[in-house]
Design an enzyme around this catalytic site. Structure first.
Site: not given
Length: 305
Positions: A26, A160
């Site tokens: 990405e 995260k």
């Protein structure tokens, strides 16, 4: 999407034609996740990690309305240095292509374009997930829904740690997204080796990951992703006590200042970076490097199976 809008680099096209391994990467970390000029150095480094392991890197982005699977040097530099490069989730792809816009791809957009190009392995840092206070905000990353309907293997360091990890794991279970702990019985905590949450299945070699991928294909059924949860090494993780203290302070400040919605994640990540004196960024990069290396090893094993 017309075929002319999905353009493969020469390196990626040749690798696919010759049935050699390819790893999708990405580009949001390059455009929006790291300071300049380090972002470009890291982008080049990650591509070399893939090549050293015997695979071809396919960094994905949209430039001037064209979806690019694999970037050349000038395109990589543009993603790293052009202030007009937007952040694109998968829902943004069609408008960006139609408008001739440029953007770096999140996990959801990268996974969609990678799958369209015939790629099976994607490496990233940490996934998005269910946000804290979800019951009030209904804030959930688009990554989860896209992965529930895209057959791709994503190597990540969990989600995260600023998110609601238990709720995210529950959501992934509901969506039918498989999770493998790589050499661990606990789900990684992004900056931390462990979030404290257990995983149901543990694998220890790229070959074992490939065996699960083959079984996915043999079974058929929903085209869901497979997550390979690869923890950052304990020697490279953020100090857990420091992480917990700084994150608690950041959440309190966020509430006090009325920060909400899409502004929450960048605020928390910036707060962590500043108040750990950059240690969170170094742990993030250590996780990404490890994930990219493992993804390349899985890609090599996949083409040999």
């Amino acid at each position: 999407m017309p075929d002319t809008t999905l353009l493969l680099s020469e390196e990626v096209r040749e690798a696919l034609e010759q049935r050699r391994p390819v790893v999708a990467l990405e580009s949001t970390i390059i455009a929006h996740g790291l300071p300049r000029p380090r972002n470009l150095r890291v982008a080049v480094e990650l591509e070399e990690v893939v090549r050293t392991a015997g695979a071809a890197p396919a960094t994905i982005a949209v430039l001037d309305g064209r979806a690019l699977v694999g970037l050349d040097k000038s395109q990589l530099e543009r993603v790293a240095n052009d202030d007009s490069v937007r952040k694109l989730g998968h829902r943004d792809l069609a408008p960006a292509l139609a408008a001739g816009a440029s953007g770096a791809t999140t996990v959801s957009a990268t996974a969609l374009l990678a799958a369209r190009a015939g790629l099976r392995i994607l490496a990233t840092g940490g996934l998005g997930g269910v946000h804290r206070e979800w019951a009030t905000t209904q804030d959930e990353s688009a990554d989860l829904g896209l992965l529930a309907r895209t057959r791709i293997t994503v190597v990540c360091a969990g989600v995260k740690s600023i998110l609601d990890v238990p709720a995210t794991l529950q959501r992934l279970e509901t969506l039918g997204v498989g999770i493998l702990g790589y050499g661990t019985e606990h789900f990684p905590g992004f900056y931390l080796s462990s979030s404290g949450e257990p995983v149901d299945w543990t694998v220890r070699t790229p070959g074992e990951v490939v065996a699960v991928m083959r079984a996915q294909d043999a079974l058929g059924g929903p085209e869901a992703a497979l997550l390979v949860a690869n923890p950052v090494a304990e020697s490279e993780q953020l100090d857990p006590a420091l992480h917990d203290r700084v994150l608690a302070d950041a959440l309190t400040e966020c509430a006090d200042r009325g920060i909400a919605g899409q502004a929450v994640t960048p605020f928390l990540l910036d707060h962590l970076a500043r108040h750990t004196e950059g240690a969170s960024l170094e742990a993030n990069l250590a996780a990404v490097r490890g994930n990219v290396r493992l993804a390349a090893e899985i890609a090599v094993a996949w083409t040999r199976a």
